[in-house]
Design a protein around this motif. Structure first.
Motif, mmCIF file in Angstrom:
data_model
loop_
_atom_site.group_PDB
_atom_site.id
_atom_site.type_symbol
_atom_site.label_atom_id
_atom_site.label_comp_id
_atom_site.label_asym_id
_atom_site.label_seq_id
_atom_site.Cartn_x
_atom_site.Cartn_y
_atom_site.Cartn_z
ATOM 1 N N ALA A 8 -33.110 36.211 53.519
ATOM 2 C CA ALA A 8 -32.236 36.667 54.615
ATOM 3 C C ALA A 8 -30.830 36.944 54.084
ATOM 4 O O ALA A 8 -30.225 37.967 54.416
ATOM 5 N N ARG A 9 -30.313 36.072 53.258
ATOM 6 C CA ARG A 9 -28.986 36.267 52.663
ATOM 7 C C ARG A 9 -28.972 37.491 51.752
ATOM 8 O O ARG A 9 -28.026 38.262 51.724
ATOM 9 N N ARG A 10 -30.042 37.707 51.019
ATOM 10 C CA ARG A 10 -30.128 38.845 50.101
ATOM 11 C C ARG A 10 -30.188 40.163 50.866
ATOM 12 O O ARG A 10 -29.565 41.141 50.460
ATOM 13 N N VAL A 11 -30.880 40.190 51.984
ATOM 14 C CA VAL A 11 -30.902 41.394 52.810
ATOM 15 C C VAL A 11 -29.508 41.668 53.368
ATOM 16 O O VAL A 11 -29.065 42.814 53.414
ATOM 17 N N GLU A 12 -28.786 40.626 53.756
ATOM 18 C CA GLU A 12 -27.404 40.793 54.222
ATOM 19 C C GLU A 12 -26.531 41.421 53.138
ATOM 20 O O GLU A 12 -25.680 42.260 53.425
ATOM 21 N N ILE A 13 -26.725 41.007 51.903
ATOM 22 C CA ILE A 13 -25.967 41.577 50.786
ATOM 23 C C ILE A 13 -26.254 43.069 50.669
ATOM 24 O O ILE A 13 -25.334 43.882 50.559
ATOM 25 N N LEU A 14 -27.519 43.439 50.717
ATOM 26 C CA LEU A 14 -27.885 44.854 50.641
ATOM 27 C C LEU A 14 -27.284 45.634 51.804
ATOM 28 O O LEU A 14 -26.701 46.702 51.602
ATOM 29 N N GLU A 15 -27.401 45.104 53.012
ATOM 30 C CA GLU A 15 -26.864 45.799 54.187
ATOM 31 C C GLU A 15 -25.361 46.045 54.046
ATOM 32 O O GLU A 15 -24.875 47.122 54.338
ATOM 33 N N ARG A 16 -24.636 45.036 53.596
ATOM 34 C CA ARG A 16 -23.181 45.160 53.467
ATOM 35 C C ARG A 16 -22.792 46.205 52.422
ATOM 36 O O ARG A 16 -21.893 47.011 52.640
ATOM 37 N N HIS A 17 -23.490 46.212 51.305
ATOM 38 C CA HIS A 17 -23.133 47.134 50.233
ATOM 39 C C HIS A 17 -23.651 48.555 50.452
ATOM 40 O O HIS A 17 -23.174 49.487 49.808
ATOM 41 N N LEU A 18 -24.610 48.720 51.350
ATOM 42 C CA LEU A 18 -25.191 50.044 51.585
ATOM 43 C C LEU A 18 -24.642 50.730 52.830
ATOM 44 O O LEU A 18 -25.093 51.826 53.168
ATOM 45 N N THR A 19 -23.675 50.152 53.481
ATOM 46 C CA THR A 19 -23.160 50.702 54.742
ATOM 47 C C THR A 19 -22.763 52.166 54.618
ATOM 48 O O THR A 19 -23.191 52.996 55.432
ATOM 49 N N GLU A 20 -21.975 52.516 53.631
ATOM 50 C CA GLU A 20 -21.509 53.903 53.486
ATOM 51 C C GLU A 20 -22.653 54.844 53.106
ATOM 52 O O GLU A 20 -22.712 55.978 53.573
ATOM 53 N N VAL A 21 -23.554 54.370 52.269
ATOM 54 C CA VAL A 21 -24.702 55.193 51.868
ATOM 55 C C VAL A 21 -25.575 55.492 53.083
ATOM 56 O O VAL A 21 -26.005 56.628 53.290
#
Length: 146
Positions: A8-21
């Motif tokens: 769950a934490r790892r998916v949050e990391i991806l979501e945060r870093h992929l926002t602009e993409v």
């Protein structure tokens, strides 16, 4: 991937870093994605993903995984699923990005770390560091005029 406190934490990391993409990927008409997937023109989708990532990430750190699918019927909003791969600092993340008009979702399939034997918490921190390191420096307007 099996759901755990770490996933769950790892998916949050991806979501945060992929926002602009993700914002850039949503600028493409859903009909184009569907046509490219239906006709197996995955190179076109790879070009779209490369264009969406070029201002955010260093080249070849976030790429299209050459797979995707769509869901389209008369009773629901169309959804497009794109296979994506992230690779940096010995960290590889394989995930699916699910796009629709009302939401986006990340389905993390697999993480691979070059150095084995780390604890799950250390691996999560390494994933965060790998994404942070993969981002291009962002300049403000005042810095670009100097």
């Amino acid at each position: 991937m099996k759901k755990t406190q770490y996933s769950a934490r790892r998916v949050e990391i991806l979501e945060r870093h992929l926002t602009e993409v993700i914002k850039d990927l949503l600028l493409v008409d859903v009909a184009d994605y569907i046509a490219f997937i239906r006709c197996e023109l995955f190179g076109n989708i790879a070009d779209i993903v490369n264009s969406a990532t070029e201002l955010t990430f260093y080249p070849n750190t976030l790429t299209f995984g050459h797979g995707g699918e769509y869901h389209l019927d008369w009773n629901s909003t169309p959804t497009v699923t794109l296979d994506l791969e992230f690779s940096n600092m010995g960290v590889n993340a394989y995930f699916r990005l699910i796009l629709s008009a009302h939401s986006t979702e990340i389905d993390l399939h697999h993480l691979r770390f070059a150095e084995t034997g780390r604890s799950p918490a250390e691996n999560t921190a390494l994933l965060e560091a790998a994404f942070a390191d993969a981002h291009l420096p962002q300049f403000t307007a005042s810095e670009s005029t100097d």
